[in-house]
Design a protein around this motif. Structure first.
Motif, short mmCIF file in Angstrom:
data_model
loop_
_atom_site.label_atom_id
_atom_site.label_comp_id
_atom_site.label_asym_id
_atom_site.label_seq_id
_atom_site.Cartn_x
_atom_site.Cartn_y
_atom_site.Cartn_z
N ALA A 7 -16.56 -15.85 -0.28
CA ALA A 7 -15.21 -15.82 0.26
C ALA A 7 -14.15 -15.87 -0.82
N THR A 8 -14.47 -16.54 -1.92
CA THR A 8 -13.45 -16.71 -2.96
C THR A 8 -12.98 -15.38 -3.55
N PRO A 9 -13.88 -14.49 -3.98
CA PRO A 9 -13.40 -13.21 -4.49
C PRO A 9 -12.65 -12.42 -3.42
N LEU A 10 -13.13 -12.48 -2.16
CA LEU A 10 -12.46 -11.76 -1.09
C LEU A 10 -11.05 -12.32 -0.89
N GLY A 11 -10.94 -13.64 -0.94
CA GLY A 11 -9.62 -14.25 -0.79
C GLY A 11 -8.69 -13.86 -1.92
N ALA A 12 -9.23 -13.75 -3.12
CA ALA A 12 -8.41 -13.34 -4.26
C ALA A 12 -7.90 -11.92 -4.08
N VAL A 13 -8.75 -11.05 -3.56
CA VAL A 13 -8.34 -9.67 -3.32
C VAL A 13 -7.24 -9.62 -2.27
N VAL A 14 -7.40 -10.41 -1.20
CA VAL A 14 -6.40 -10.44 -0.14
C VAL A 14 -5.07 -10.95 -0.68
N ARG A 15 -5.10 -12.01 -1.48
CA ARG A 15 -3.87 -12.55 -2.05
C ARG A 15 -3.20 -11.54 -2.98
N ALA A 16 -4.00 -10.83 -3.79
CA ALA A 16 -3.45 -9.82 -4.69
C ALA A 16 -2.82 -8.69 -3.90
N GLU A 17 -3.50 -8.29 -2.82
CA GLU A 17 -2.97 -7.21 -1.99
C GLU A 17 -1.63 -7.61 -1.37
N ARG A 18 -1.53 -8.87 -0.95
CA ARG A 18 -0.29 -9.34 -0.34
C ARG A 18 0.85 -9.40 -1.35
N ARG A 19 0.53 -9.79 -2.59
CA ARG A 19 1.57 -9.85 -3.62
C ARG A 19 2.10 -8.44 -3.93
N VAL A 20 1.17 -7.50 -4.06
CA VAL A 20 1.60 -6.12 -4.34
C VAL A 20 2.33 -5.55 -3.13
N ALA A 21 1.87 -5.92 -1.92
CA ALA A 21 2.52 -5.42 -0.71
C ALA A 21 3.98 -5.82 -0.66
N ARG A 22 4.29 -7.01 -1.16
CA ARG A 22 5.69 -7.44 -1.16
C ARG A 22 6.53 -6.57 -2.09
N LEU A 23 5.92 -6.10 -3.19
CA LEU A 23 6.63 -5.19 -4.09
C LEU A 23 6.81 -3.81 -3.46
N VAL A 24 5.77 -3.35 -2.78
CA VAL A 24 5.83 -2.02 -2.16
C VAL A 24 6.79 -2.01 -0.98
N ASP A 25 6.90 -3.15 -0.30
CA ASP A 25 7.73 -3.23 0.90
C ASP A 25 9.21 -3.32 0.52
N SER A 26 9.73 -2.22 -0.02
CA SER A 26 11.12 -2.14 -0.43
C SER A 26 11.69 -0.81 0.04
N ARG A 27 12.94 -0.79 0.35
CA ARG A 27 13.56 0.46 0.80
C ARG A 27 13.66 1.48 -0.32
N TRP A 28 13.45 1.04 -1.57
CA TRP A 28 13.52 1.95 -2.70
C TRP A 28 12.16 2.52 -3.10
N THR A 29 11.09 2.10 -2.43
CA THR A 29 9.75 2.46 -2.88
C THR A 29 9.53 3.97 -2.90
N VAL A 30 9.92 4.65 -1.84
CA VAL A 30 9.67 6.09 -1.78
C VAL A 30 10.44 6.81 -2.87
N ALA A 31 11.71 6.45 -3.07
CA ALA A 31 12.51 7.10 -4.10
C ALA A 31 11.95 6.83 -5.49
N VAL A 32 11.52 5.59 -5.73
CA VAL A 32 10.96 5.23 -7.03
C VAL A 32 9.65 5.99 -7.26
N ALA A 33 8.83 6.09 -6.22
CA ALA A 33 7.56 6.82 -6.35
C ALA A 33 7.80 8.29 -6.66
#
Length: 522
Positions: free
Chosen positions: A7-33
């Motif tokens: 569970a520990t590695p899986l939890g780490a992956v989930v936490r990492a995904e959530r941190r990156v998701a907060r960066l992606v969840d921006s109104r500027w993401t599409v324009a920046v991409a």
């Protein structure tokens, strides 16, 4: 204990995904991409022209259509629209300006993919899809330098998919008309890019079967889409007739040749295509593309339950694109580009979900982005260290330095980049090896040329004369030795031949011998 360690590695992956998701969840993401996709293609402007780009430029510059030749002096198995675009690009900014257009095409792909993701999912999926397309269209594993029809067509194809979805949603024949127009334009960049038409056909039929469209609405949308598709096709036929090109000549250049070339490739004993096919699969995995498509395939039943017509259309799109890739027979890495519109839809459908399915897709997109960044850093370091070889570029410049006005050149083995860099024209119609092997299999035309008064001043034996056919190659070898004298070597110790009785300095290429070129295509 086992559960805790799992569970520990899986939890780490989930936490990492959530941190990156907060960066992606921006109104500027599409324009920046989109901006990132554009900017990350620009370093390609510092690299010499590649073989296909050079070949298209040479064909465009010498373009004089006639009854038995679409392009005149040279043969190429590509539609006129692509060559016309290369001609315009060359006039605007020279041979490398096409890479600026390629960068714009990648930015357009990102914006169009995000718009399509909003249609099939939501804004969150649009942002993740934009990131995925920016990463995949600029990954050096596939190709972040050269620009050909497969890349230039991407925003056109993506736009066609989106408008087909709008046509069904709004019952709009106008949207269907423009979707068909864009689908028809796509095959003008490369003739096997029929995914837009296939996607629309399956989507319309599936929507009718699911009773989302009445029969009358289906007929109206299908008629409009067919009419739109016909516009660029009829325009090409009209151009051919006006230019005096026979229609069967146009057909053979665009489609008929491919059947003959496929037989040549299937009969060949060369193992290079098989090696490239294996490398292509590894690249698709390493770039993240195959993982995104694989996620859709694994969950196709669930997607079917949610939206059967859309799922069927996406599956049909992927199938026809894979068939197009395989039927080409050469398996160059940039043949993966036509799969990007289908990949974008796979990413959008799964990334929208909050379930494990969605987390897995978002994690794959993060990994794909990391792959692009890491490969770009490695590629930059490789080039900055002087390890990249430019054999074709260096050889061409060396020939240019010693050639005299009126000199001509044939590069045996089909390196149009050597031809372009040399500044010399070719009296031989085939700038690529596959057309030579298909249309002059016994080397009769080449031997007649070498033995005539029109013989090229220079011959570069980029590939050994006996490489593809020992008997016919030996006849050519004997004729060259009779009529030519050795004139030094090209990079890679490839022989250069000079016509007897011609007096020229020996070409001395300043070769970059630090490493090798990881070529994405010819």
């Amino acid at each position: 204990m086992t559960q805790t360690r799992t569970a520990t590695p899986l939890g780490a992956v989930v936490r990492a995904e959530r941190r990156v998701a907060r960066l992606v969840d921006s109104r500027w993401t599409v324009a920046v991409a989109a901006a990132a996709a554009f900017l990350l293609r620009l370093p390609g402007l510092t690299r010499p022209v590649r073989a296909d780009e050079a070949g298209f430029e040479l064909v465009a510059r010498a373009w004089q259509p006639m009854a038995d030749s679409v392009y005149g002096a040279y043969f190429v198995d590509r539609p006129p629209l692509l060559i016309a675009l290369f001609k315009v690009s060359d006039a605007l900014g020279g041979p490398l300006f096409i890479r600026v257009l390629g960068a714009l095409a990648c930015a357009g792909l990102v914006l169009a993919a995000a718009a399509v993701a909003r249609l099939v999912a939501d804004e969150r999926a649009a942002r993740w899809t934009a990131v995925a397309m920016a990463a995949l269209s600029t990954n050096v594993l596939i190709d972040a330098v050269a620009v050909k029809g497969e890349l230039l067509a991407l925003p056109v194809l993506m736009g066609s998919l989106g408008l087909s979805l709008v046509a069904v949603r709004d019952r709009s024949w106008r949207a269907a008309l423009v979707a068909g127009l864009l689908a028809g334009l796509a095959i003008g960049f490369k003739q096997n890019l029929v995914g837009g038409a296939v996607f629309a056909a399956v989507l319309y039929l599936g929507s009718w079967r699911a009773r989302r469209l009445a029969r009358r609405e289906l007929v109206r949308l299908a008629t409009a889409a067919t009419a739109g598709f016909a516009v660029p096709v009829l325009a090409t036929l009209g151009w051919a007739l006006a230019a005096g090109v026979r229609l069967h000549t146009l057909w053979y250049a665009v489609y008929g040749f491919r059947f003959d070339a496929s037989r040549v490739l299937s009969d060949a004993t060369d193992t290079a295509p098989t090696v490239r096919a294996g490398l292509l699969v590894l690249v698709a995995v390493g770039a993240g593309m195959l993982l995104i498509i694989g996620g859709f395939v694994v969950h196709i039943r669930g997607e079917w339950a949610d939206d059967a017509p859309l799922t069927a259309a996406v599956a049909a799109l992927l199938v026809v694109d894979v068939v197009g890739l395989v039927s080409g027979g050469s398996y160059w890495r940039d043949y993966l580009f036509p799969l990007l519109p289908g990949t974008a839809l796979c990413a959008a459908l799964l990334a929208r979900r909050a379930s494990r399915r969605g987390r897995a897709m978002r994690t794959v997109i993060i990994a794909a982005t990391a792959s692009t960044v890491l490969c770009l850093v490695g590629w930059t370091a490789y080039n900055a260290g002087g390890l990249q070889e430019y054999d074709e570029h260096d050889t061409g410049l060396a020939l240019r330095a010693v050639a005299e006005p009126g000199d001509t050149l044939v590069v045996y083995g089909g390196r149009a980049d050597v031809q372009l860099e040399s500044g010399l024209s070719s009296p031989y119609a085939y700038l690529w090896s596959l057309p030579m092997r298909t249309l002059d299999p016994d080397l009769v035309e080449l031997r007649e040329l070498v033995g005539s008064d029109e013989a090229p001043t220079w011959i570069v034996e980029w590939v050994g004369f006996r490489h593809w056919d020992a008997r016919d190659g030996a006849l050519l070898d004997e004729l060259v030795q009779e009529r030519y004298v050795p004139a030094g070597t090209a990079c890679g110790d490839r022989p250069i031949w000079l016509l007897r009785d011609e007096d020229r300095p020996t070409p001395e290429p300043e070769c970059h011998d630090g490493g090798f070129e990881f070529s994405s295509g010819p």
